[in-house]
Design a protein around this motif. Structure first.
Motif, PDB file in Angstrom:
ATOM      1  N   ARG A 185     -14.465   7.575 -18.082  1.00 47.41           N
ATOM      2  CA  ARG A 185     -15.269   6.466 -18.604  1.00 47.41           C
ATOM      3  C   ARG A 185     -15.766   5.559 -17.479  1.00 47.41           C
ATOM      4  O   ARG A 185     -16.923   5.150 -17.469  1.00 47.41           O
ATOM      5  CB  ARG A 185     -14.466   5.650 -19.628  1.00 47.41           C
ATOM      6  CG  ARG A 185     -15.259   4.492 -20.197  1.00 47.41           C
ATOM      7  CD  ARG A 185     -14.515   3.702 -21.277  1.00 47.41           C
ATOM      8  NE  ARG A 185     -15.316   2.583 -21.722  1.00 47.41           N
ATOM      9  CZ  ARG A 185     -14.843   1.582 -22.440  1.00 47.41           C
ATOM     10  NH1 ARG A 185     -13.572   1.581 -22.828  1.00 47.41           N
ATOM     11  NH2 ARG A 185     -15.636   0.590 -22.787  1.00 47.41           N
ATOM     12  N   PHE A 186     -14.886   5.210 -16.560  1.00 49.49           N
ATOM     13  CA  PHE A 186     -15.246   4.376 -15.404  1.00 49.49           C
ATOM     14  C   PHE A 186     -14.927   5.137 -14.119  1.00 49.49           C
ATOM     15  O   PHE A 186     -13.895   5.797 -14.043  1.00 49.49           O
ATOM     16  CB  PHE A 186     -14.416   3.083 -15.384  1.00 49.49           C
ATOM     17  CG  PHE A 186     -14.618   2.181 -16.573  1.00 49.49           C
ATOM     18  CD1 PHE A 186     -15.751   1.389 -16.669  1.00 49.49           C
ATOM     19  CD2 PHE A 186     -13.665   2.127 -17.582  1.00 49.49           C
ATOM     20  CE1 PHE A 186     -15.926   0.543 -17.767  1.00 49.49           C
ATOM     21  CE2 PHE A 186     -13.841   1.292 -18.685  1.00 49.49           C
ATOM     22  CZ  PHE A 186     -14.971   0.499 -18.775  1.00 49.49           C
ATOM     23  N   ALA A 187     -15.801   5.048 -13.131  1.00 49.89           N
ATOM     24  CA  ALA A 187     -15.511   5.619 -11.814  1.00 49.89           C
ATOM     25  C   ALA A 187     -15.027   4.501 -10.889  1.00 49.89           C
ATOM     26  O   ALA A 187     -15.449   3.363 -11.054  1.00 49.89           O
ATOM     27  CB  ALA A 187     -16.761   6.259 -11.241  1.00 49.89           C
ATOM     28  N   ASP A 204     -11.737  -7.513  -8.076  1.00 47.88           N
ATOM     29  CA  ASP A 204     -13.058  -7.899  -8.600  1.00 47.88           C
ATOM     30  C   ASP A 204     -14.029  -6.732  -8.580  1.00 47.88           C
ATOM     31  O   ASP A 204     -14.849  -6.574  -9.491  1.00 47.88           O
ATOM     32  CB  ASP A 204     -13.631  -9.078  -7.790  1.00 47.88           C
ATOM     33  CG  ASP A 204     -12.938 -10.392  -8.160  1.00 47.88           C
ATOM     34  OD1 ASP A 204     -12.272 -10.418  -9.215  1.00 47.88           O
ATOM     35  OD2 ASP A 204     -13.067 -11.359  -7.391  1.00 47.88           O
ATOM     36  N   ASP A 205     -13.965  -5.941  -7.538  1.00 47.74           N
ATOM     37  CA  ASP A 205     -14.835  -4.762  -7.446  1.00 47.74           C
ATOM     38  C   ASP A 205     -14.588  -3.846  -8.647  1.00 47.74           C
ATOM     39  O   ASP A 205     -15.521  -3.469  -9.370  1.00 47.74           O
ATOM     40  CB  ASP A 205     -14.544  -4.028  -6.123  1.00 47.74           C
ATOM     41  CG  ASP A 205     -15.386  -2.764  -5.957  1.00 47.74           C
ATOM     42  OD1 ASP A 205     -16.229  -2.484  -6.829  1.00 47.74           O
ATOM     43  OD2 ASP A 205     -15.190  -2.048  -4.961  1.00 47.74           O
ATOM     44  N   ILE A 206     -13.315  -3.555  -8.898  1.00 45.69           N
ATOM     45  CA  ILE A 206     -12.989  -2.642 -10.007  1.00 45.69           C
ATOM     46  C   ILE A 206     -13.360  -3.269 -11.356  1.00 45.69           C
ATOM     47  O   ILE A 206     -13.898  -2.600 -12.243  1.00 45.69           O
ATOM     48  CB  ILE A 206     -11.486  -2.266  -9.979  1.00 45.69           C
ATOM     49  CG1 ILE A 206     -11.166  -1.453  -8.701  1.00 45.69           C
ATOM     50  CG2 ILE A 206     -11.086  -1.500 -11.226  1.00 45.69           C
ATOM     51  CD1 ILE A 206     -11.851  -0.117  -8.601  1.00 45.69           C
ATOM     52  N   LYS A 251     -18.969  -0.381 -14.358  1.00 45.75           N
ATOM     53  CA  LYS A 251     -19.499  -0.247 -15.723  1.00 45.75           C
ATOM     54  C   LYS A 251     -19.386   1.170 -16.238  1.00 45.75           C
ATOM     55  O   LYS A 251     -19.511   2.129 -15.462  1.00 45.75           O
ATOM     56  CB  LYS A 251     -20.973  -0.645 -15.739  1.00 45.75           C
ATOM     57  CG  LYS A 251     -21.197  -2.125 -15.563  1.00 45.75           C
ATOM     58  CD  LYS A 251     -22.678  -2.460 -15.631  1.00 45.75           C
ATOM     59  CE  LYS A 251     -22.864  -3.968 -15.435  1.00 45.75           C
ATOM     60  NZ  LYS A 251     -24.190  -4.317 -15.008  1.00 45.75           N
ATOM     61  N   ASP A 252     -19.202   1.299 -17.554  1.00 48.63           N
ATOM     62  CA  ASP A 252     -19.281   2.624 -18.174  1.00 48.63           C
ATOM     63  C   ASP A 252     -20.745   2.926 -18.499  1.00 48.63           C
ATOM     64  O   ASP A 252     -21.645   2.119 -18.207  1.00 48.63           O
ATOM     65  CB  ASP A 252     -18.357   2.737 -19.399  1.00 48.63           C
ATOM     66  CG  ASP A 252     -18.825   1.894 -20.578  1.00 48.63           C
ATOM     67  OD1 ASP A 252     -19.931   1.318 -20.529  1.00 48.63           O
ATOM     68  OD2 ASP A 252     -18.066   1.814 -21.571  1.00 48.63           O
ATOM     69  N   ILE A 253     -21.014   4.067 -19.124  1.00 49.21           N
ATOM     70  CA  ILE A 253     -22.393   4.503 -19.339  1.00 49.21           C
ATOM     71  C   ILE A 253     -23.137   3.576 -20.298  1.00 49.21           C
ATOM     72  O   ILE A 253     -24.359   3.462 -20.260  1.00 49.21           O
ATOM     73  CB  ILE A 253     -22.388   5.964 -19.831  1.00 49.21           C
ATOM     74  CG1 ILE A 253     -23.760   6.607 -19.633  1.00 49.21           C
ATOM     75  CG2 ILE A 253     -21.923   6.076 -21.273  1.00 49.21           C
ATOM     76  CD1 ILE A 253     -23.733   8.120 -19.702  1.00 49.21           C
TER      77      ILE A 253
END
Ligand SMILES: [Zn+2]
Length: 415
Positions: free
Chosen positions: A136-138, A154-156, A160-162
């Motif tokens: 779902r998330f990379a 914060d980066d993670i 965003k997902d699709i």
């Protein structure tokens, strides 16, 4: 092995029951599980897991990326706990063992120690890492990567997902954005029980894989630029065929990795503007190269690059070939690997040393703490599939090895 000998065994029925009970959260008609990270089914299994841990007397904390930590107190609380666990999320058409065995096996270890009234010197902490799967998330294994400092929180949180939903929004929507800062739950080491997801243990009739290494990975994005022209009027010697070029690259890659003893895969290839009577002029492709040996990884990259340069020159096309990810091989901690091996040996299970073909949270954790893994056989080597399966006996064997490894590492004083 502890002074407890090999008499202490986990409750196989209870472990098997937990695996099957939680499989209903996202259960599919074919007997698999669809439990995308931070979705409603993930909330259900997280709630189940939290309740089960609290019922076992554990204190549950959640960090800012939703990873769950359930602490069983030890005699000496000045010691950092030994961590055990894995992940409860699955692939879109996943099975009920990948990751789940590691978390529920860890829960079963704690339940067994409770039943037997055993107190360890160091505390034990069960972890459920958020988003191991990465579907779902990379990236995959993002929470453990942030835990070891490869990414900021914060980066993670902003990934965003699709559908455009961020990790932060998804955490809030299921109530699992915790108040513990990422990285503050310390461990003195970590042991992850997991299914092999490959065919080796089953083929050799071994019950336990003592995982001593994990493969390094190189990812590349490639683009071949030839020239689109008429299939009927362009003589063969004058063509700049991008697909012909890719075919040679695929075969050269197979040759290079086979000679060196590594793995290579071209998993994506997209022809721009495909048409039956046009010579392909442009192709984008990916390449995935793997080995547990850093020297071999360097050698296959060099061999593949040389082959691409020669093929491009011969065919008079341009080939761009850019490295987009480099994960060095993992070498698990010798003492921890030996502890796993001793536990398997003294419990009387057949075992062998093995390299993990897939990535795991344990591979990230190994960067900053002693870590090891325990594998059990996967039926037909199948995983990331609803048909993924392991036997009840093998699941129990893995949990027994996990328990005796943890007892040896956490220490049990005689009273
Ligand atoms: Zn997994």
């Amino acid at each position: 092995m502890t002074k407890l000998g090999d008499n202490l065994k986990i409750n196989s029925e209870r472990l098997w029951g937990a695996i099957n009970e939680t499989a209903k959260f996202g259960g599919t008609p074919k007997g698999g599980v669809r439990r995308l990270t931070l979705g409603p089914e993930d909330k259900q299994v997280r709630d189940w897991f939290r309740k089960a841990c609290e019922a076992a007397g554990l204190e549950v904390k959640v960090d800012a990326l939703g990873s769950m930590f359930a602490l069983r107190r030890g005699r000496d609380m000045s010691k950092a706990p030994i961590g055990i666990g894995s992940h409860l999320d699955t692939q879109p058409t996943g099975g009920k063992f990948d990751g789940i065995l590691g978390v529920l096996g860890a829960l079963e270890v704690v339940r067994t120690l409770n039943d037997a009234g055993i107190e360890t010197d160091a505390p034990i902490c069960i972890a459920n890492w958020t988003n191991e799967e990465g579907s779902r998330f990379a990236p995959a294994m993002m929470a453990s990567a942030a835990y070891v400092g490869d990414f900021t929180t914060d980066d993670i949180l902003s990934r965003k997902d699709i559908a455009g939903v961020t990790v932060g929004e998804a955490l809030d929507s299921i109530g699992y954005r915790g108040d513990v800062a990422v990285g503050t739950q310390k461990f003195s080491g970590f042991v992850e029980l997991h299914i092999e997801q490959g065919p080796i243990l089953e083929a050799e009739g071994k019950t336990i894989g003592v995982v001593d290494s994990g493969q390094g990975v190189l990812w590349f994005d490639g683009k071949i630029t030839g020239f689109e022209s008429h299939a009927g009027s362009t003589p063969m010697p004058l063509r700049k065929d991008a697909l012909g070029t890719l075919s040679e690259i695929v075969l050269a890659t197979e040759r290079v990795v086979t000679e060196i003893g590594a793995l290579g895969t071209i998993g994506e290839a997209v022809i721009a503007n495909p048409s039956r009577n046009v010579i392909p002029g442009e192709i984008a492709f990916t390449m995935d190269l793997r080995s547990a040996d850093a020297g071999k990884l360097d050698a296959i990259e060099k061999g593949v690059r040389e082959a691409i340069t020669a093929i491009a020159a011969k065919r008079k096309v341009e080939v761009a070939f850019d490295k987009v990810w480099h994960k060095p091989p993992t070498h698990f901690n010798k003492d921890f690997v030996n502890a796993v091996e001793s536990a398997a040996e003294e419990l009387g299970y057949s075992h062998r040393r093995i390299t993990s073909g897939a990535g795991h949270d344990a591979c990230n954790l190994n960067n900053i703490m002693p870590t090891a893994m325990v594998f059990i056989p996967s039926k037909d080597g199948i995983s990331h599939n609803e048909l993924e399966s392991s036997t009840q006996d093998d699941c129990a064997a893995g949990a027994n090895v996990l328990m005796h490894t943890v007892l040896a590492l956490a220490g049990v004083s005689s009273k």
